[in-house]
Design an enzyme around this catalytic site. Structure first.
Site, PDB file in Angstrom:
ATOM      1  N   LYS A   5       0.833  -1.203   0.000  1.00 61.60           N
ATOM      2  CA  LYS A   5       0.000   0.000   0.000  1.00 61.60           C
ATOM      3  C   LYS A   5       0.865   1.249   0.000  1.00 61.60           C
ATOM      4  O   LYS A   5       0.627   2.188  -0.768  1.00 61.60           O
ATOM      5  CB  LYS A   5      -0.918  -0.020   1.229  1.00 61.60           C
ATOM      6  CG  LYS A   5      -1.901   1.121   1.250  1.00 61.60           C
ATOM      7  CD  LYS A   5      -2.861   0.978   2.416  1.00 61.60           C
ATOM      8  CE  LYS A   5      -3.279   2.351   2.901  1.00 61.60           C
ATOM      9  NZ  LYS A   5      -3.544   2.404   4.311  1.00 61.60           N
ATOM     10  N   ASP A  25      -7.367   1.198   0.562  1.00 60.81           N
ATOM     11  CA  ASP A  25      -7.470   1.391   2.017  1.00 60.81           C
ATOM     12  C   ASP A  25      -8.911   1.058   2.416  1.00 60.81           C
ATOM     13  O   ASP A  25      -9.686   0.530   1.613  1.00 60.81           O
ATOM     14  CB  ASP A  25      -7.061   2.820   2.421  1.00 60.81           C
ATOM     15  CG  ASP A  25      -8.151   3.827   2.110  1.00 60.81           C
ATOM     16  OD1 ASP A  25      -9.077   3.512   1.320  1.00 60.81           O
ATOM     17  OD2 ASP A  25      -8.110   4.937   2.666  1.00 60.81           O
TER      18      ASP A  25
END
Ligand code: SF4
Length: 222
Positions: free
Chosen positions: A134, A152
């Site tokens: 991420k 997310d």
């Protein structure tokens, strides 16, 4: 078992491949200010900010980095002080011991393997200590070379509600999204969903009646 919001979706809408373009365009108009909320002035500052943002808010990170980046300007600077000093300097972002270990390891690798520069390739970014997929995706996108789509909690929730994925695992969701979202939109797409998630489509109380994409959303309650 409680019925999930997604499970309540009954409305018939066009296939996701038909809806993705208008949804991106409508969200881009609605949230034209959607952008990363971290403050940085270089790829190194971007990388450090994203690493520090784990488990805390962007506002908090910006508060810390406002002085941090005055003191630490190059990768060498993070290694020139004792770990305890760096821990104190980033203390307010939480998990400061772990983050200090990651920062020092990352700076060391930047110097030994990347000429002191932040790499732009995802497979190189994820080799940096403490840099997960991420984080790497956020950095690559902000550097103008998105190679994946950041997933997310907001991106996950909205992708499910909008019928873009049936998956729950972030890696599988990203796999669905990169097949669906046009490549030029990979960088801004997560920002649009994050801002729409914060402002309109919250986890507990989505305001479908105020949503610009409600006519295109299979989970709309209006
Ligand atoms: S707020 Fe919009 S995106 Fe969220 S569920 Fe309602 S119609 Fe869908």
């Amino acid at each position: 078992m409680p019925r999930s919001f997604v499970g309540e979706a009954r409305r018939r809408v066009a296939p996701k491949r038909t809806r993705i373009r208008p949804i991106v365009d409508l969200l881009a108009i609605e949230h034209e200010d959607a952008a990363i909320a971290l403050t940085f002035a270089s790829p190194l500052e971007l990388l450090v900010s994203v690493m520090l943002s784990a488990q805390t808010t962007d506002v908090n990170v910006n508060r810390v980095t406002a002085t941090l980046f005055e003191k630490y300007r190059r990768p060498e600077d993070y290694l020139a002080v004792a770990p305890e000093e760096l821990e104190r300097d980033i203390y307010a972002t939480g998990f400061f011991r772990q983050k200090t270990r990651s920062l020092r390891g990352t700076m060391h690798m930047l110097l030994t393997e990347f000429d002191g520069q932040v790499p732009t390739k995802l497979e190189e970014l994820v080799r940096l200590p403490g840099v997960a997929r991420k984080t790497a995706n956020v950095v690559a996108a902000e550097l103008g070379t998105p190679q994946g789509i950041v997933v997310d909690t907001h991106v996950r929730r909205l992708s499910q509600r909008l019928g873009f994925t049936r998956q729950d695992d972030p890696v599988k969701i990203e796999r669905d999204l990169v097949r669906l979202v046009p490549h030029p939109d990979w960088g801004r797409f997560p920002h649009l969903l994050i801002w729409h998630g914060r402002r309109v489509c919250s986890a507990r109380a989505p305001r479908c009646e105020d949503c610009v994409v409600s006519a295109l959303c299979p989970s709309s309650r209006v």
